[in-house]
Design a protein around this motif. Structure first.
Motif, PDB file in Angstrom:
ATOM      1  N   ARG A 189       1.375  -0.853   9.614  1.00  0.00           N
ATOM      2  CA  ARG A 189       2.615  -0.076   9.520  1.00  0.00           C
ATOM      3  C   ARG A 189       3.653  -0.729  10.420  1.00  0.00           C
ATOM      4  N   TRP A 223      -4.990  -1.528   8.015  1.00  0.00           N
ATOM      5  CA  TRP A 223      -3.772  -0.883   7.540  1.00  0.00           C
ATOM      6  C   TRP A 223      -2.644  -1.252   8.498  1.00  0.00           C
ATOM      7  N   ARG A 252      -4.981   5.694  14.686  1.00  0.00           N
ATOM      8  CA  ARG A 252      -4.351   6.302  13.514  1.00  0.00           C
ATOM      9  C   ARG A 252      -2.871   5.952  13.543  1.00  0.00           C
ATOM     10  N   SER A 263       0.835  -1.193   0.000  1.00  0.00           N
ATOM     11  CA  SER A 263       0.000   0.000   0.000  1.00  0.00           C
ATOM     12  C   SER A 263       0.871   1.245   0.000  1.00  0.00           C
ATOM     13  N   SER A 264       0.354   2.293  -0.596  1.00  0.00           N
ATOM     14  CA  SER A 264       1.105   3.546  -0.593  1.00  0.00           C
ATOM     15  C   SER A 264       0.859   4.330   0.696  1.00  0.00           C
ATOM     16  N   GLY A 265      -0.298   4.126   1.335  1.00  0.00           N
ATOM     17  CA  GLY A 265      -0.614   4.855   2.564  1.00  0.00           C
ATOM     18  C   GLY A 265       0.010   4.251   3.805  1.00  0.00           C
ATOM     19  N   SER A 266       0.403   2.991   3.753  1.00  0.00           N
ATOM     20  CA  SER A 266       1.068   2.317   4.866  1.00  0.00           C
ATOM     21  C   SER A 266       1.947   1.237   4.252  1.00  0.00           C
TER      22      SER A 266
END
Length: 167
Positions: free
Chosen positions: A79, A77, A166, A45-48
Motif C-alpha cells: 500500500r 500486499w 495490517r 489488487s483491489s485489496g491494496s
C-alpha cells in the motif's frame, strides 16, 4: 522499542537526501519487476495498491498413499502512502499439504501473517566425477528472493519500505 520493531518488521529507509519519485513511477518500477526473471509476479489488487505473489510446490515425500506434497503461496500486499513517501508491506503465507499418488486430497492448511523469513533447502548425495560422494542441491526456497527486489526498488525510488502487520 520503535527501532527494534522496525528491525523485526524489515523497515528500510532510503539513503541520502534524494528526492522521492512520484507514486506512478514507483508503481511502474514495481510492475516492471515482472519481466526480469524474478520467481514471483506483481499485479494490481483491489485489496491494496499492488500485490506480489509467489507459488511454490515443494518436492513430494513418501510414496503411494503416504505421499505428501506442500504447496506454498507467499503474498506481499503493498500500500502506497504518498503523504509520508512510504510503502507499507504486509506479508502473508498459505500452505496446503496435499496427499495421494496424484496430489489432490488436502490434509492440512496453514495461514500466517507477519514478517515472513523462510529458507528451505534439500540435497541429495551423488557420486562426483572423481568417485567421491557429494551433496547436490535439489530444491531451494528463500523468501528473500521475493522480498529483496521489491524492497530495493522501493528504497532506490526514494521511498521508505515499512513492514507492518495490517494496512
Amino acid at each position: 522499542m520503535g527501532r527494534l520493531w522496525d528491525k523485526w518488521m524489515g523497515t528500510r529507509h532510503p539513503e541520502g537526501g534524494g528526492a522521492a519519485v512520484p507514486t506512478q513511477e514507483l508503481r511502474h518500477a514495481l510492475l516492471a519487476l515482472n519481466g526480469t526473471g524474478v520467481p514471483f509476479t506483481v499485479r494490481e489488487s483491489s485489496g491494496s495498491d499492488l500485490v506480489a505473489q509467489w507459488q511454490v510446490r515443494e518436492p513430494a515425500r513418501g510414496s503411494g498413499r503416504t505421499r505428501t506434497q506442500v504447496q506454498r503461496t507467499f503474498k506481499i500486499w503493498l500500500r502506497f502512502v504518498p503523504a509520508e513517501r512510504e510503502v507499507r508491506a504486509v506479508d502473508e503465507q498459505w500452505a496446503v499439504t496435499l496427499a495421494g499418488p496424484p496430489p489432490g486430497r488436502q490434509i492440512r492448511r496453514e495461514r500466517g501473517r507477519g514478517p515472513i523469513r523462510s529458507v528451505h533447502k534439500e540435497w541429495t548425495l551423488e557420486r562426483g566425477p572423481d568417485g567421491r560422494r557429494r551433496r547436490v542441491e535439489t530444491f531451494s526456497l528463500d523468501t528473500r528472493d521475493m522480498k529483496d527486489p521489491l524492497r530495493e526498488a522501493v528504497v532506490e525510488s526514494g521511498w521508505t519500505w515499512r513492514g507492518c502487520l495490517r494496512h
